[in-house]
Write an enzyme that holds these catalytic residues in place. Sequence first.
Site, PDB file in Angstrom:
ATOM      1  NE  ARG A  28      -3.277  -2.394   2.832  1.00 11.93           N
ATOM      2  CZ  ARG A  28      -3.976  -2.689   3.910  1.00 11.93           C
ATOM      3  NH1 ARG A  28      -3.953  -1.883   4.959  1.00 11.93           N
ATOM      4  NH2 ARG A  28      -4.700  -3.781   3.947  1.00 11.93           N
ATOM      5  CG  ASP A  40       1.555   6.554   3.178  1.00 10.72           C
ATOM      6  OD1 ASP A  40       0.494   6.012   3.556  1.00 10.72           O
ATOM      7  OD2 ASP A  40       2.621   6.488   3.817  1.00 10.72           O
ATOM      8  NE  ARG A  58       6.744   9.710   3.624  1.00  5.39           N
ATOM      9  CZ  ARG A  58       5.514  10.151   3.864  1.00  5.39           C
ATOM     10  NH1 ARG A  58       4.461   9.402   3.531  1.00  5.39           N
ATOM     11  NH2 ARG A  58       5.319  11.316   4.418  1.00  5.39           N
TER      12      ARG A  58
END
Lengths: 246, 246
Positions: free
Chosen positions: B50, B52, B198
């Site tokens: 998935r 973002d 990240r």
Amino acid sequence: MTRFAFTVEFDGRPFMGWQRQAHGPTVQQAIEDAIHAVTGETVTLHAAGRTDAGVHGLAMRAHGDIAKDMTPFRLMEALNAHLRPAPVAILHCTVMPDDWHARFSCTGRSYVYRITNRRAPLTFEKGLVWQVSQHLDTDAMHEAAQLLVGKHDFTTFRSAHCQSASAVKTLSALDVVRDSEQVAIHARARSFLHHQVRSMVGCLALVGMKRWSVADMGDALEAADRSRLGLNAPPDGLYFVAAEYR
Amino acid sequence: MTRFAFTVEFDGRPFMGWQRQAHGPTVQQAIEDAIHAVTGETVTLHAAGRTDAGVHGLAMRAHGDIAKDMTPFRLMEALNAHLRPAPVAILHCTVMPDDWHARFSCTGRSYVYRITNRRAPLTFEKGLVWQVSQHLDTDAMHEAAQLLVGKHDFTTFRSAHCQSASAVKTLSALDVVRDSEQVAIHARARSFLHHQVRSMVGCLALVGMKRWSVADMGDALEAADRSRLGLNAPPDGLYFVAAEYR
């Protein structure tokens, strides 16, 4: 007055080209407006090349004469601040002697033309490459490209609007390189005719698609006849890469 | 029912992420809507990962079960036609056995995080890279990255919204590579925590800027404490690169 030379990167998608025009935004106007905002001066920029609507620049060279006393670094920073959010960036700024001219002192220009050779639609690269769905034989394209290298009358590959005094130009290099689905055509010459790179690329693509033989490319060049142009590639894939000065 | 597996490229800029949401466009919804337009069927896609909002995909893998009798090639072509003008492209489509699952059969995932390390504003790459103006010491970043490779409790680098049962993950590789002003951080693992890439990249950037020492990275990891996270890098530079299946 100080002569400042700029190295400019720009995404050509929102622009009507480099050169200032009455109707529509141009890169030249964006930078001249930024110079006016920073210095209060109305400055005319001179560039190594003119690019058409939708054509991009990786390192266009240009100069302008400015009275205001500023370091090149401060001028560059201020221009970049004023250029936002336009996709134009000053990468370098230097002071040059008054007899240096971005266009007339330029002794070599190079372009790259980018093709994405695949069936699937473009995502990241819309407007930044020419998409060709049909498989391109890049070996044949490179072979045909070598027929164009050297000193020739490039009338076949010249726009009807070309203002050059002569259609005879010397093409220093024209290389076709494939990296997976990305095809890059690297062109280098002292100067080019209007639409010359896009016209050469369009005909190379016909060779890559097997609609032209390698010999057809030689025949089209020798004909020196614009009606023999096979195809003019779209502006999307064209990038002004660099200007050389000796 | 036939299980079709898709390889998907998408530019994440206009999307709220991969996963279908009540509010805002997502990649999953765009493809499910295209499947509905082509087949009349309401299909739920399952993806290897998935992503973002604002994160991109170079080759996301996903599958869906479809009753309509179509070849993979015809299905891919029809979906791509319906996906336009959204920046989503189906690169490959194949038929897979019913026990193959894009998410649960996946044994490895890789991401790349792209940084443009320069002062000049972005032109072509707005939303596609993280721009860091301050010079990054990429050798120090790579050295610090090696402290994260291996099996660790990655609580420090985990989003508060992470739904993973355990924060212990095995990071197979984390390489920092500079090519001129472009810095790429390549990450590979069986699976990642939410925001892990990240968060690791944000802290690596602190090392590159000399605001953290290499040892600070090791301390932050060992603390297993989310309040020790130095910086979470923006989504712009993150790309899902590939999913592996054995």
